[in-house]
Motif scaffolding. Structure first.
Motif, PDB file in Angstrom:
ATOM      1  N   ILE A  39       0.704 -30.027 -44.763  1.00 48.31           N
ATOM      2  CA  ILE A  39       1.689 -30.983 -44.246  1.00 48.31           C
ATOM      3  C   ILE A  39       2.106 -31.831 -45.440  1.00 48.31           C
ATOM      4  O   ILE A  39       1.283 -32.522 -46.038  1.00 48.31           O
ATOM      5  N   SER A  40       3.386 -31.764 -45.798  1.00 47.22           N
ATOM      6  CA  SER A  40       3.847 -32.439 -47.008  1.00 47.22           C
ATOM      7  C   SER A  40       4.903 -33.489 -46.696  1.00 47.22           C
ATOM      8  O   SER A  40       5.805 -33.271 -45.881  1.00 47.22           O
ATOM      9  N   ASP A  41       4.777 -34.624 -47.352  1.00 49.98           N
ATOM     10  CA  ASP A  41       5.845 -35.621 -47.364  1.00 49.98           C
ATOM     11  C   ASP A  41       7.007 -35.040 -48.165  1.00 49.98           C
ATOM     12  O   ASP A  41       6.865 -34.027 -48.864  1.00 49.98           O
ATOM     13  N   CYS A  42       8.161 -35.677 -48.071  1.00 49.32           N
ATOM     14  CA  CYS A  42       9.356 -35.168 -48.764  1.00 49.32           C
ATOM     15  C   CYS A  42       9.723 -36.020 -49.974  1.00 49.32           C
ATOM     16  O   CYS A  42       9.576 -35.587 -51.114  1.00 49.32           O
ATOM     17  N   ASP A  43      10.185 -37.252 -49.744  1.00 49.40           N
ATOM     18  CA  ASP A  43      10.637 -38.090 -50.843  1.00 49.40           C
ATOM     19  C   ASP A  43       9.449 -38.506 -51.700  1.00 49.40           C
ATOM     20  O   ASP A  43       8.458 -39.050 -51.189  1.00 49.40           O
ATOM     21  N   GLY A  44       9.541 -38.247 -52.988  1.00 47.80           N
ATOM     22  CA  GLY A  44       8.455 -38.536 -53.906  1.00 47.80           C
ATOM     23  C   GLY A  44       7.559 -37.333 -54.147  1.00 47.80           C
ATOM     24  O   GLY A  44       6.766 -37.337 -55.088  1.00 47.80           O
ATOM     25  N   VAL A  45       7.706 -36.308 -53.309  1.00 49.15           N
ATOM     26  CA  VAL A  45       6.923 -35.082 -53.465  1.00 49.15           C
ATOM     27  C   VAL A  45       7.835 -33.910 -53.809  1.00 49.15           C
ATOM     28  O   VAL A  45       7.626 -33.203 -54.797  1.00 49.15           O
ATOM     29  N   LEU A  46       8.880 -33.715 -52.990  1.00 48.80           N
ATOM     30  CA  LEU A  46       9.833 -32.623 -53.213  1.00 48.80           C
ATOM     31  C   LEU A  46      11.084 -33.108 -53.946  1.00 48.80           C
ATOM     32  O   LEU A  46      11.705 -32.355 -54.689  1.00 48.80           O
ATOM     33  N   TRP A  47      11.457 -34.327 -53.693  1.00 45.23           N
ATOM     34  CA  TRP A  47      12.593 -34.941 -54.393  1.00 45.23           C
ATOM     35  C   TRP A  47      12.318 -36.430 -54.525  1.00 45.23           C
ATOM     36  O   TRP A  47      11.452 -36.994 -53.837  1.00 45.23           O
ATOM     37  N   VAL A  48      13.036 -37.087 -55.416  1.00 47.60           N
ATOM     38  CA  VAL A  48      12.867 -38.520 -55.610  1.00 47.60           C
ATOM     39  C   VAL A  48      14.228 -39.147 -55.868  1.00 47.60           C
ATOM     40  O   VAL A  48      15.018 -38.639 -56.660  1.00 47.60           O
ATOM     41  N   PHE A  49      14.497 -40.231 -55.146  1.00 51.88           N
ATOM     42  CA  PHE A  49      15.789 -40.909 -55.233  1.00 51.88           C
ATOM     43  C   PHE A  49      16.947 -39.929 -54.988  1.00 51.88           C
ATOM     44  O   PHE A  49      18.014 -40.036 -55.595  1.00 51.88           O
ATOM     45  N   GLY A  50      16.719 -38.943 -54.137  1.00 50.30           N
ATOM     46  CA  GLY A  50      17.758 -37.970 -53.804  1.00 50.30           C
ATOM     47  C   GLY A  50      17.868 -36.808 -54.764  1.00 50.30           C
ATOM     48  O   GLY A  50      18.639 -35.876 -54.530  1.00 50.30           O
ATOM     49  N   ASN A  51      17.094 -36.828 -55.842  1.00 51.54           N
ATOM     50  CA  ASN A  51      17.158 -35.757 -56.833  1.00 51.54           C
ATOM     51  C   ASN A  51      15.917 -34.872 -56.729  1.00 51.54           C
ATOM     52  O   ASN A  51      14.789 -35.382 -56.662  1.00 51.54           O
ATOM     53  N   PRO A  52      16.082 -33.541 -56.702  1.00 47.90           N
ATOM     54  CA  PRO A  52      14.926 -32.648 -56.588  1.00 47.90           C
ATOM     55  C   PRO A  52      13.989 -32.790 -57.779  1.00 47.90           C
ATOM     56  O   PRO A  52      14.419 -33.004 -58.907  1.00 47.90           O
ATOM     57  N   LYS A  69       0.764 -22.046 -44.329  1.00 45.64           N
ATOM     58  CA  LYS A  69       1.831 -22.551 -43.462  1.00 45.64           C
ATOM     59  C   LYS A  69       2.214 -23.936 -43.957  1.00 45.64           C
ATOM     60  O   LYS A  69       1.351 -24.801 -44.155  1.00 45.64           O
ATOM     61  N   VAL A  70       3.508 -24.173 -44.170  1.00 43.39           N
ATOM     62  CA  VAL A  70       3.981 -25.451 -44.703  1.00 43.39           C
ATOM     63  C   VAL A  70       4.816 -26.187 -43.659  1.00 43.39           C
ATOM     64  O   VAL A  70       5.809 -25.649 -43.147  1.00 43.39           O
ATOM     65  N   LEU A  71       4.402 -27.409 -43.349  1.00 39.07           N
ATOM     66  CA  LEU A  71       5.144 -28.303 -42.457  1.00 39.07           C
ATOM     67  C   LEU A  71       5.558 -29.524 -43.271  1.00 39.07           C
ATOM     68  O   LEU A  71       4.840 -29.939 -44.188  1.00 39.07           O
ATOM     69  N   LEU A  72       6.714 -30.096 -42.950  1.00 36.58           N
ATOM     70  CA  LEU A  72       7.171 -31.303 -43.635  1.00 36.58           C
ATOM     71  C   LEU A  72       7.129 -32.486 -42.685  1.00 36.58           C
ATOM     72  O   LEU A  72       7.490 -32.368 -41.515  1.00 36.58           O
ATOM     73  N   MET A  73       6.684 -33.645 -43.201  1.00 31.11           N
ATOM     74  CA  MET A  73       6.642 -34.865 -42.403  1.00 31.11           C
ATOM     75  C   MET A  73       7.199 -36.012 -43.237  1.00 31.11           C
ATOM     76  O   MET A  73       6.704 -36.287 -44.332  1.00 31.11           O
ATOM     77  N   THR A  74       8.234 -36.660 -42.733  1.00 35.23           N
ATOM     78  CA  THR A  74       8.865 -37.759 -43.448  1.00 35.23           C
ATOM     79  C   THR A  74       8.982 -38.978 -42.548  1.00 35.23           C
ATOM     80  O   THR A  74       9.007 -38.858 -41.318  1.00 35.23           O
ATOM     81  N   ASN A  75       9.061 -40.157 -43.130  1.00 35.96           N
ATOM     82  CA  ASN A  75       9.276 -41.386 -42.368  1.00 35.96           C
ATOM     83  C   ASN A  75      10.749 -41.771 -42.343  1.00 35.96           C
ATOM     84  O   ASN A  75      11.098 -42.870 -41.920  1.00 35.96           O
ATOM     85  N   ASN A  76      11.606 -40.879 -42.806  1.00 41.77           N
ATOM     86  CA  ASN A  76      13.039 -41.159 -42.885  1.00 41.77           C
ATOM     87  C   ASN A  76      13.772 -40.466 -41.740  1.00 41.77           C
ATOM     88  O   ASN A  76      13.873 -39.244 -41.712  1.00 41.77           O
ATOM     89  N   ALA A  77      14.290 -41.263 -40.805  1.00 45.02           N
ATOM     90  CA  ALA A  77      15.048 -40.714 -39.675  1.00 45.02           C
ATOM     91  C   ALA A  77      16.534 -41.031 -39.789  1.00 45.02           C
ATOM     92  O   ALA A  77      17.272 -40.898 -38.816  1.00 45.02           O
ATOM     93  N   ILE A  78      16.968 -41.450 -40.985  1.00 41.98           N
ATOM     94  CA  ILE A  78      18.391 -41.751 -41.154  1.00 41.98           C
ATOM     95  C   ILE A  78      19.213 -40.467 -41.082  1.00 41.98           C
ATOM     96  O   ILE A  78      20.340 -40.465 -40.593  1.00 41.98           O
ATOM     97  N   ILE A  79      18.654 -39.363 -41.589  1.00 38.21           N
ATOM     98  CA  ILE A  79      19.340 -38.083 -41.483  1.00 38.21           C
ATOM     99  C   ILE A  79      18.619 -37.214 -40.469  1.00 38.21           C
ATOM    100  O   ILE A  79      17.450 -37.438 -40.154  1.00 38.21           O
ATOM    101  N   SER A  80      19.317 -36.224 -39.953  1.00 42.95           N
ATOM    102  CA  SER A  80      18.785 -35.394 -38.876  1.00 42.95           C
ATOM    103  C   SER A  80      17.852 -34.316 -39.398  1.00 42.95           C
ATOM    104  O   SER A  80      17.846 -33.986 -40.595  1.00 42.95           O
ATOM    105  N   VAL A  81      17.082 -33.744 -38.487  1.00 40.36           N
ATOM    106  CA  VAL A  81      16.206 -32.627 -38.838  1.00 40.36           C
ATOM    107  C   VAL A  81      17.039 -31.464 -39.367  1.00 40.36           C
ATOM    108  O   VAL A  81      16.648 -30.782 -40.321  1.00 40.36           O
ATOM    109  N   GLN A  82      18.212 -31.245 -38.756  1.00 38.38           N
ATOM    110  CA  GLN A  82      19.092 -30.161 -39.198  1.00 38.38           C
ATOM    111  C   GLN A  82      19.549 -30.371 -40.637  1.00 38.38           C
ATOM    112  O   GLN A  82      19.663 -29.411 -41.414  1.00 38.38           O
ATOM    113  N   GLN A  83      19.779 -31.632 -41.018  1.00 42.92           N
ATOM    114  CA  GLN A  83      20.165 -31.924 -42.398  1.00 42.92           C
ATOM    115  C   GLN A  83      19.009 -31.661 -43.363  1.00 42.92           C
ATOM    116  O   GLN A  83      19.224 -31.204 -44.486  1.00 42.92           O
ATOM    117  N   TYR A  84      17.793 -31.931 -42.917  1.00 44.39           N
ATOM    118  CA  TYR A  84      16.633 -31.618 -43.748  1.00 44.39           C
ATOM    119  C   TYR A  84      16.520 -30.117 -43.980  1.00 44.39           C
ATOM    120  O   TYR A  84      16.181 -29.664 -45.083  1.00 44.39           O
TER     121      TYR A  84
END
Length: 315
Positions: A39-52, A69-84
């Motif tokens: 289970i991985s966070d997104c911002d700061g792990v896969l990208w930072v400040f919007g940059n990969p 098996k890789v699942l993503l978990m973020t605290n950012n709900a400003i964008i949709s799951v579909q956008q992720y």
């Protein structure tokens, strides 16, 4: 003030944490074989400040090729799951919609558990359009929170507050770029009813946008409502265990064989520890080793997820 510089640390200073970069091939293989799910966070792990972050998507793909098996978990709900999903696709990662979890999915799960959709109760949402759309897609009714510019007269404000819907059964709070005083007051009025649920997604007080620019997070507005109403909210975003526990139950995961990867000691590592996951801190985001406390101490750390790639089997 958030400091994003990676502070040097020695293994002597952090004996209970393991620096993966210093582990032998045998130790790395043992580590890789110790978990089935990530289970991985997104911002700061896969990208930072919007940059990969270079190499991070390739590391995720390599781990998946090793059967993880890789699942993503973020605290950012400003964008949709579909956008992720689209963002991951652009970065070369095939992560399906059902494997991405945000405060929107957490709030929806919680309200579904309260049978709110079946009973027809409305949800008053202080949050993004993406959050509202997700709740509506799950069969939940959201109150109209659109606000016109009001005359600055107490009588007008009082008249607006007297128009409150009587069907609201829950107030949900997350990041709301269009937050207004009127809607904050409406939320407080709804929370006068002790039967009205008070549900919170992210509780971050600050949202780092760049190294020098930090935005006000939803935690402050949660505090305003809590102080004003005396109500204690149910938190379902990180670092609450609610979402982690629901994922474990839904997917049948063994927490001891699940690795949580994050860049935040307070949000990610704290959650991973309380949920019984193994934890890996990457130093490519907001936390530093010098900030580690007893209750936020990860099992492993590494400079970035990309630094793990050359250490993986087959590389």
């Amino acid at each position: 003030m958030l400091d994003y510089e990676i502070a040097p640390a020695t293994m002597t200073e952090h004996k209970s944490m393991k620096d993966i970069a210093t582990m032998s091939k045998e130790e790395v293989l043992k580590f890789i074989n110790s978990f089935d799910t990530i289970i991985s966070d997104c911002d700061g792990v896969l990208w930072v400040f919007g940059n990969p972050i270079a190499g991070s998507p390739a590391t995720i793909n390599k781990l998946m090729s090793l059967g993880k098996k890789v699942l993503l978990m973020t605290n950012n709900a400003i964008i949709s799951v579909q956008q992720y999903v689209k963002i991951c696709r652009v970065l070369g990662m095939a992560i399906p919609e059902e494997d991405i979890f945000t405060p929107a999915t957490a709030i929806a799960r919680f309200l579904e558990a309260q049978d709110l959709a079946r009973t027809g109760g409305e949800v008053f949402v202080l949050g993004s359009a993406a959050l509202k759309a997700h709740l509506q897609q799950r069969g939940l009714r959201c109150s109209d929170t659109s606000v016109a510019v009001l005359p600055e007269e107490l009588g007008v404000l009082t008249a607006e507050l007297n128009k409150l819907s009587t069907d609201v059964r829950a107030v949900c709070v997350d990041t709301d770029i269009n937050l207004s005083y009127l809607n904050l007051m409406k939320a407080a009025r709804h929370l006068r009813d002790p039967e009205c649920l008070f549900v919170v997604g992210a509780t971050d007080a600050n949202i780092p946008i760049t190294e020098k620019d930090v935005y006000i997070g939803p935690g402050y507005f949660v505090s305003v409502l809590q102080d004003h109403t005396g109500r204690v909210p149910t938190v379902v975003g990180k670092p609450s265990r609610f979402l982690a526990d629901s994922i474990v139950q839904e997917r049948g995961l063994d927490p001891a064989r699940t690795l949580f990867i994050g860049d935040s000691l307070l949000q990610d590592i704290s959650l991973g520890r309380t949920a019984g996951f193994q934890t890996l801190l990457v130093l490519s985001g907001c936390s530093r080793l010098a900030e580690v406390q007893a209750d936020t101490r990860p099992d492993y750390y590494i400079s970035s997820l990309s630094a793990l790639l050359p250490l993986l089997p087959g590389n």
